[in-house]
Scaffold this motif. Structure first.
Motif, PDB file in Angstrom:
ATOM      1  N   PRO A  76       0.808  -1.229   0.000  1.00  0.00           N
ATOM      2  CA  PRO A  76       0.000   0.000   0.000  1.00  0.00           C
ATOM      3  C   PRO A  76       0.835   1.269   0.000  1.00  0.00           C
ATOM      4  CG  PRO A  76      -0.191  -1.174   2.096  1.00  0.00           C
ATOM      5  CD  PRO A  76       0.505  -2.087   1.161  1.00  0.00           C
ATOM      6  N   MET A  77       2.017   1.218   0.611  1.00  0.00           N
ATOM      7  CA  MET A  77       2.887   2.393   0.601  1.00  0.00           C
ATOM      8  C   MET A  77       3.377   2.692  -0.816  1.00  0.00           C
ATOM      9  SD  MET A  77       5.087   1.675   4.088  1.00  0.00           S
ATOM     10  CE  MET A  77       6.136   3.113   3.892  1.00  0.00           C
ATOM     11  N   ILE A  78       3.734   1.633  -1.556  1.00  0.00           N
ATOM     12  CA  ILE A  78       4.193   1.824  -2.930  1.00  0.00           C
ATOM     13  C   ILE A  78       3.056   2.328  -3.801  1.00  0.00           C
ATOM     14  CG2 ILE A  78       5.005   0.612  -4.992  1.00  0.00           C
ATOM     15  CD1 ILE A  78       6.694  -1.163  -3.129  1.00  0.00           C
ATOM     16  N   ALA A  79       1.852   1.765  -3.615  1.00  0.00           N
ATOM     17  CA  ALA A  79       0.704   2.213  -4.402  1.00  0.00           C
ATOM     18  C   ALA A  79       0.415   3.683  -4.150  1.00  0.00           C
ATOM     19  CB  ALA A  79      -0.522   1.366  -4.074  1.00  0.00           C
ATOM     20  N   SER A  80       0.484   4.101  -2.882  1.00  0.00           N
ATOM     21  CA  SER A  80       0.233   5.500  -2.544  1.00  0.00           C
ATOM     22  C   SER A  80       1.293   6.413  -3.157  1.00  0.00           C
ATOM     23  CB  SER A  80       0.207   5.661  -1.018  1.00  0.00           C
ATOM     24  OG  SER A  80       0.015   7.009  -0.660  1.00  0.00           O
ATOM     25  N   LEU A  83       0.764   6.814  -6.953  1.00  0.00           N
ATOM     26  CA  LEU A  83      -0.290   7.764  -7.310  1.00  0.00           C
ATOM     27  C   LEU A  83       0.151   9.210  -7.120  1.00  0.00           C
ATOM     28  CD1 LEU A  83      -3.390   5.931  -5.816  1.00  0.00           C
ATOM     29  CD2 LEU A  83      -2.852   6.254  -8.242  1.00  0.00           C
ATOM     30  N   ALA A  84       1.147   9.415  -6.256  1.00  0.00           N
ATOM     31  CA  ALA A  84       1.601  10.778  -5.965  1.00  0.00           C
ATOM     32  C   ALA A  84       2.682  11.270  -6.929  1.00  0.00           C
ATOM     33  CB  ALA A  84       2.121  10.855  -4.534  1.00  0.00           C
ATOM     34  N   GLN A  85       3.158  10.402  -7.821  1.00  0.00           N
ATOM     35  CA  GLN A  85       4.226  10.799  -8.742  1.00  0.00           C
ATOM     36  C   GLN A  85       3.694  11.774  -9.798  1.00  0.00           C
ATOM     37  OE1 GLN A  85       7.410   9.979  -8.124  1.00  0.00           O
ATOM     38  NE2 GLN A  85       6.508   8.951  -6.322  1.00  0.00           N
ATOM     39  N   PRO A  86       4.567  12.609 -10.382  1.00  0.00           N
ATOM     40  CA  PRO A  86       4.134  13.580 -11.402  1.00  0.00           C
ATOM     41  C   PRO A  86       3.419  12.911 -12.572  1.00  0.00           C
ATOM     42  CG  PRO A  86       6.390  14.021 -10.696  1.00  0.00           C
ATOM     43  CD  PRO A  86       6.010  12.713 -10.078  1.00  0.00           C
ATOM     44  N   ALA A  87       2.401  13.566 -13.055  1.00  0.00           N
ATOM     45  CA  ALA A  87       1.608  13.012 -14.159  1.00  0.00           C
ATOM     46  C   ALA A  87       2.431  12.849 -15.436  1.00  0.00           C
ATOM     47  CB  ALA A  87       0.407  13.912 -14.423  1.00  0.00           C
ATOM     48  N   SER A  88       3.551  13.571 -15.532  1.00  0.00           N
ATOM     49  CA  SER A  88       4.370  13.498 -16.748  1.00  0.00           C
ATOM     50  C   SER A  88       5.104  12.167 -16.878  1.00  0.00           C
ATOM     51  CB  SER A  88       5.392  14.634 -16.747  1.00  0.00           C
ATOM     52  OG  SER A  88       6.220  14.570 -15.593  1.00  0.00           O
ATOM     53  N   LEU A  89       5.215  11.397 -15.784  1.00  0.00           N
ATOM     54  CA  LEU A  89       5.936  10.128 -15.821  1.00  0.00           C
ATOM     55  C   LEU A  89       5.057   9.031 -16.418  1.00  0.00           C
ATOM     56  CD1 LEU A  89       7.717  10.048 -12.324  1.00  0.00           C
ATOM     57  CD2 LEU A  89       8.665  10.762 -14.535  1.00  0.00           C
ATOM     58  N   THR A  90       5.667   8.127 -17.151  1.00  0.00           N
ATOM     59  CA  THR A  90       4.953   6.943 -17.611  1.00  0.00           C
ATOM     60  C   THR A  90       4.632   6.059 -16.405  1.00  0.00           C
ATOM     61  OG1 THR A  90       6.953   5.612 -17.883  1.00  0.00           O
ATOM     62  CG2 THR A  90       6.283   7.000 -19.751  1.00  0.00           C
ATOM     63  N   PRO A  91       3.706   5.115 -16.552  1.00  0.00           N
ATOM     64  CA  PRO A  91       3.386   4.256 -15.411  1.00  0.00           C
ATOM     65  C   PRO A  91       4.594   3.523 -14.842  1.00  0.00           C
ATOM     66  CG  PRO A  91       1.683   4.049 -17.069  1.00  0.00           C
ATOM     67  CD  PRO A  91       2.765   4.901 -17.681  1.00  0.00           C
ATOM     68  N   LEU A  92       5.461   2.989 -15.690  1.00  0.00           N
ATOM     69  CA  LEU A  92       6.621   2.268 -15.175  1.00  0.00           C
ATOM     70  C   LEU A  92       7.639   3.209 -14.547  1.00  0.00           C
ATOM     71  CD1 LEU A  92       7.085  -0.484 -17.900  1.00  0.00           C
ATOM     72  CD2 LEU A  92       6.511  -0.825 -15.493  1.00  0.00           C
ATOM     73  N   ALA A  93       7.816   4.391 -15.120  1.00  0.00           N
ATOM     74  CA  ALA A  93       8.724   5.371 -14.507  1.00  0.00           C
ATOM     75  C   ALA A  93       8.184   5.814 -13.159  1.00  0.00           C
ATOM     76  CB  ALA A  93       8.894   6.568 -15.438  1.00  0.00           C
ATOM     77  N   ALA A  94       6.876   5.998 -13.063  1.00  0.00           N
ATOM     78  CA  ALA A  94       6.269   6.375 -11.789  1.00  0.00           C
ATOM     79  C   ALA A  94       6.417   5.253 -10.768  1.00  0.00           C
ATOM     80  CB  ALA A  94       4.796   6.712 -11.992  1.00  0.00           C
ATOM     81  N   MET A  95       6.300   3.999 -11.213  1.00  0.00           N
ATOM     82  CA  MET A  95       6.464   2.869 -10.307  1.00  0.00           C
ATOM     83  C   MET A  95       7.902   2.784  -9.817  1.00  0.00           C
ATOM     84  SD  MET A  95       4.507   0.592  -8.937  1.00  0.00           S
ATOM     85  CE  MET A  95       3.116   0.434 -10.077  1.00  0.00           C
ATOM     86  N   ARG A  96       8.861   3.024 -10.704  1.00  0.00           N
ATOM     87  CA  ARG A  96      10.267   3.016 -10.281  1.00  0.00           C
ATOM     88  C   ARG A  96      10.519   4.089  -9.233  1.00  0.00           C
ATOM     89  NH1 ARG A  96      13.966   4.014 -15.154  1.00  0.00           N
ATOM     90  NH2 ARG A  96      15.554   3.704 -13.527  1.00  0.00           N
ATOM     91  N   ALA A  97       9.984   5.274  -9.462  1.00  0.00           N
ATOM     92  CA  ALA A  97      10.170   6.371  -8.506  1.00  0.00           C
ATOM     93  C   ALA A  97       9.514   6.041  -7.172  1.00  0.00           C
ATOM     94  CB  ALA A  97       9.592   7.666  -9.076  1.00  0.00           C
ATOM     95  N   ALA A  98       8.344   5.420  -7.217  1.00  0.00           N
ATOM     96  CA  ALA A  98       7.634   5.067  -5.986  1.00  0.00           C
ATOM     97  C   ALA A  98       8.419   4.041  -5.179  1.00  0.00           C
ATOM     98  CB  ALA A  98       6.241   4.529  -6.323  1.00  0.00           C
ATOM     99  N   VAL A  99       8.952   3.032  -5.863  1.00  0.00           N
ATOM    100  CA  VAL A  99       9.741   2.003  -5.169  1.00  0.00           C
ATOM    101  C   VAL A  99      10.964   2.623  -4.508  1.00  0.00           C
ATOM    102  CG1 VAL A  99      11.189  -0.035  -5.521  1.00  0.00           C
ATOM    103  CG2 VAL A  99       8.931   0.084  -6.589  1.00  0.00           C
TER     104      VAL A  99
END
Length: 203
Positions: A76-80, A83-99
């Motif tokens: 849940p922390m990664i999911a949160s 969702l908070a990553q910049p909209a300009s990032l692709t889904p995988l780039a946002a997931m990398r940043a979240a991790v």
């Protein structure tokens, strides 16, 4: 003078930190006992006594003995964070940043316990089965997060495939980490597998 809302927020934060410390303590003592005397030979009462909590407190945090090994707060922390990553990032780039964000915040303190937990899970059939259930739940959670971020429905097949691919890649990273006995940094492995997905997994 602090406002009532800020005071209540502070109290809530203190409660959550205390709960997190208790949860971590129970898991750490459980893992120590599992190593010392074996998973099957360790009782919930022994774990509670070692963690200096009552059995009823144990059950408030973990419904079963299996859960003390399986459960954590990372998904849940990664999911949160995703969702908070910049909209300009692709889904995988946002997931990398979240991790990277979540692991930087909480992983160093939990690393040894998590490694021992995963080693135990993979050595006991009943725990491996529960882990598969947990992975299915993680895919469902990521589907919802990816759908919310992308504006697509959660039952969109592409959303489902992406969530499954991310979880499968994470499993490969964790397996490599365990095989190295924790010598290869997990956060680096988690990032590498997502980069491979971004690149289309060239062989």
């Amino acid at each position: 003078m602090s406002s009532p809302a800020r005071t209540e927020q502070h109290r809530h934060g203190l409660r959550e930190r205390k709960k997190a410390r208790t949860r971590r303590s129970i898991q750490e003592h459980a893992m120590r006992l599992f190593v010392e005397q074996g998973y099957d030979n360790t009782t919930i009462e022994q774990i509670a006594e070692a963690a200096e909590v009552s059995p009823s407190t144990f059950f408030r945090y973990f419904p079963t003995k299996e859960d003390v090994v399986i459960q954590d707060d990372y998904d849940p922390m990664i999911a949160s964070a995703f969702l908070a990553q910049p909209a300009s990032l692709t889904p995988l780039a946002a997931m990398r940043a979240a991790v990277r964000q979540v692991f930087a915040e909480v992983f160093p303190e939990d690393e040894e316990t998590i490694l021992r937990r995963i080693q135990l899970v993979w050595s006991i059939p009943s725990l491996r089965a529960r882990q598969v259930d947990g992975q299915i739940d993680t895919i469902a959670m990521l589907r919802r997060a990816i759908a919310e971020r992308s504006g697509r429905p959660a039952d969109d097949f592409r959303v489902h495939v992406l969530a499954g691919a991310v979880v499968g890649a994470w499993v490969a990273a964790i397996e490599r980490w365990v095989e190295s006995d924790g010598q290869e940094p997990l956060v680096g492995l988690m990032d590498r597998v997502l980069v491979l997905l971004e690149e289309g997994l060239p062989l």
